[in-house]
Design an enzyme around this catalytic site. Sequence first.
Site, PDB file in Angstrom:
ATOM      1  CG  ASP A   1      52.450  86.260  45.174  1.00 51.38           C
ATOM      2  OD1 ASP A   1      52.163  85.354  44.378  1.00 51.38           O
ATOM      3  OD2 ASP A   1      51.730  87.256  45.372  1.00 51.38           O
TER       4      ASP A   1
ATOM      5  CG  ASP B   1      45.608  87.378  42.178  1.00 51.07           C
ATOM      6  OD1 ASP B   1      46.144  86.302  42.513  1.00 51.07           O
ATOM      7  OD2 ASP B   1      46.217  88.460  42.149  1.00 51.07           O
TER       8      ASP B   1
ATOM      9  CD1 TRP C   1      48.763  83.324  42.498  1.00 51.16           C
ATOM     10  CD2 TRP C   1      50.254  82.421  41.070  1.00 51.16           C
ATOM     11  NE1 TRP C   1      49.894  84.077  42.525  1.00 51.16           N
ATOM     12  CE2 TRP C   1      50.809  83.558  41.666  1.00 51.16           C
ATOM     13  CE3 TRP C   1      50.985  81.686  40.136  1.00 51.16           C
ATOM     14  CZ2 TRP C   1      52.112  83.974  41.361  1.00 51.16           C
ATOM     15  CZ3 TRP C   1      52.272  82.098  39.829  1.00 51.16           C
ATOM     16  CH2 TRP C   1      52.814  83.227  40.438  1.00 51.16           C
ATOM     17  N   GLY C   2      47.648  77.709  42.535  1.00 52.79           N
ATOM     18  CA  GLY C   2      47.272  76.385  42.015  1.00 52.79           C
ATOM     19  C   GLY C   2      48.236  75.847  40.975  1.00 52.79           C
ATOM     20  CD  GLU C   3      49.466  77.873  37.205  1.00 49.91           C
ATOM     21  OE1 GLU C   3      49.762  76.762  36.748  1.00 49.91           O
ATOM     22  OE2 GLU C   3      48.623  78.618  36.667  1.00 49.91           O
TER      23      GLU C   3
HETATM   24  C1  GLA Z   1      49.569  88.194  43.518  1.00 46.90           C
HETATM   25  C2  GLA Z   1      48.766  87.533  44.636  1.00 46.90           C
HETATM   26  C3  GLA Z   1      47.792  88.539  45.219  1.00 46.90           C
HETATM   27  C4  GLA Z   1      48.551  89.771  45.710  1.00 46.90           C
HETATM   28  C5  GLA Z   1      49.390  90.349  44.599  1.00 46.90           C
HETATM   29  C6  GLA Z   1      50.330  91.444  45.077  1.00 46.90           C
HETATM   30  O1  GLA Z   1      48.777  88.495  42.426  1.00 46.90           O
HETATM   31  O2  GLA Z   1      48.102  86.405  44.158  1.00 46.90           O
HETATM   32  O3  GLA Z   1      47.062  87.953  46.265  1.00 46.90           O
HETATM   33  O4  GLA Z   1      49.357  89.415  46.802  1.00 46.90           O
HETATM   34  O5  GLA Z   1      50.211  89.359  44.003  1.00 46.90           O
HETATM   35  O6  GLA Z   1      51.038  91.991  44.027  1.00 46.90           O
END
Ligand code: GLA
Length: 588
Positions: free
Chosen positions: A169, A256, A235-237
Amino acid sequence: MRRLVIAAALALAFGPAAAQAPTPPMGWNPWNAFHTEVDEAKIMANAEALRRTGLAEAGYRYVNMDDGWWRTRRPDGRIEVRTSMFPSGALPDGSTSMRPFVDRLHALGFKAGIYTDIGRNACSQAWDRHSPNLPEGSPAAREIGTYGHQAADVALLLGEWDFDYMKVDACGLADFTPVQPWVRDGTHRAFGPWIVRGKPDAAAAARVEGLYADLRKQIDAVRPNGDVVLSICAWGEARVANWAGRYGSSWRTSPDIEPTWTSMLLNLDSAIARPLYAAPGRWNDPDMLELGHGEFDEKHLTEARAHMSLWAIAAAPLVLGADLTRMPQALIDIAGNREVIAVDQDPAGNQGVTVMRAADTQVIARTLAASGQKAVALVNRGSRPRKIRVPLARLQLAPSATVRDLWTRRERSVDGVIEVALAPRETVLLLVRGQALRPGHAYVSELPARVRVLEDGAAALSTAQAATWVPVQANAAPSGKPLTLHGDAVADGIGVLAGSRLALRLDGEFARFRSRAGATTAQAGTLGYRVIADGKTVFERSGAGPVDVDVAVAGVKTLELVTQGAPGRLTQVAWAGAELVRQAPVTE
Ligand code: GLA
């Protein structure tokens, strides 16, 4: 020498052999069902459920842990496991380990996945403040992310503990700025930000990339046989689609997922707009499945089937996120539909491409490995019944074909046009078997797995454009509008920005490359075009009007398509009707 350097650079561009994920990874992850309130017993119960239901056999083989497994980072740098969550991790000598948990999963025939962050801290520490399972101790002890600890953490997670899959992440780079309450209260150290959500050009993209590149090096050092899946979760960033395929097996393309129809479509769109970035070993990831939750539960089977169909046509990783011990059979059947899974896992790895689009309806086609076969998703995104008509010619198929509905399993012959009536929010997923409309010819937009984006020309985009445009698109302009050449509609082609460089993997299988190339609108000024075959320029032209390209490519392994505009000026360019023509079969 120059040729050698170019060849080496291209080998790098096409990535290491797709060893880790030749097809999109499939498995289960506790996050969507439990967030950090999960434990070893719940995970093992879900692993058992994967076996009992037949889902494991259908391909769901990674059982992953997400955020929350750590208690603290000790002064000696080693991460301590939260043993209240993973009791098997409390060793007799007082130390902690995830190895017993991994061994249990391996013994059941699963691969095991773990979660960490590329920054100092994890997402739960910013966004799950109520969690009873947050890292404990001083600010340094709470820094359970890999930043500053990459080598030791990778050796621990993938070496000592033997995990096979790592989701990494990026909240540590985005959500610990000096103004955030969890930083101001002195519990977490300030960082960056290196990523500003929704503002790709505000991110320190090169630094973010550098961290993941370093991580890949550490992974390769610990597991030189390349058997680890790295799932990049930014996340596409930070313009992640541009670089993630060099280091990871997949990358998130969006925020998400939530268990709502709107969220599912938003995430789908983020992946489906980027078919030219994905290929075997490198997948767009619109996030985990929400089957079993909210608008995809057993009262919403139409939506659940649509969600599953769309992830399959998008060649998305299939990671279930519901508590399978309580999953109704109807939903197990949806997750376990082998014919739908086969679409997702098709070995050619061509992601689906949008071939028709209206307000509420969309047709997405995926070229499968078997010749003359396409998977086609007919999507009703809206809340009113709709009819969709797809001419077989739009799928590059001759007028007569067999069509199999992968949900009803009914098969029929079709003459000329596929017609389907769709309920609100229904997606029909079809396997279409026929003959090529123009034997031996394929549009590049039908073969996205053969394309690599080497340079995207996106430097000229404004902040607003950088957030929404996709620099390299199939059958669309980078702005997302329908593709045009000097204003005329283009049905099949690649939309790029001037300054772009694409590589096509031909592997010596084709005889000619043909295209018209030009700006999407007239009056765009003079543009330059260059086609390079295995490092040698075979076509070069500049001008204000569209140019015709027709080059022999027999024996060529890699073909590069380069466009050049006025420096600093934003110009959208079409490779209109870009196609590859196969070697004529040798006839006796
Ligand atoms: C981010 C990720 C999720 C998950 C949470 C855990 O938001 O994008 O998929 O792993 O963290 O905190």
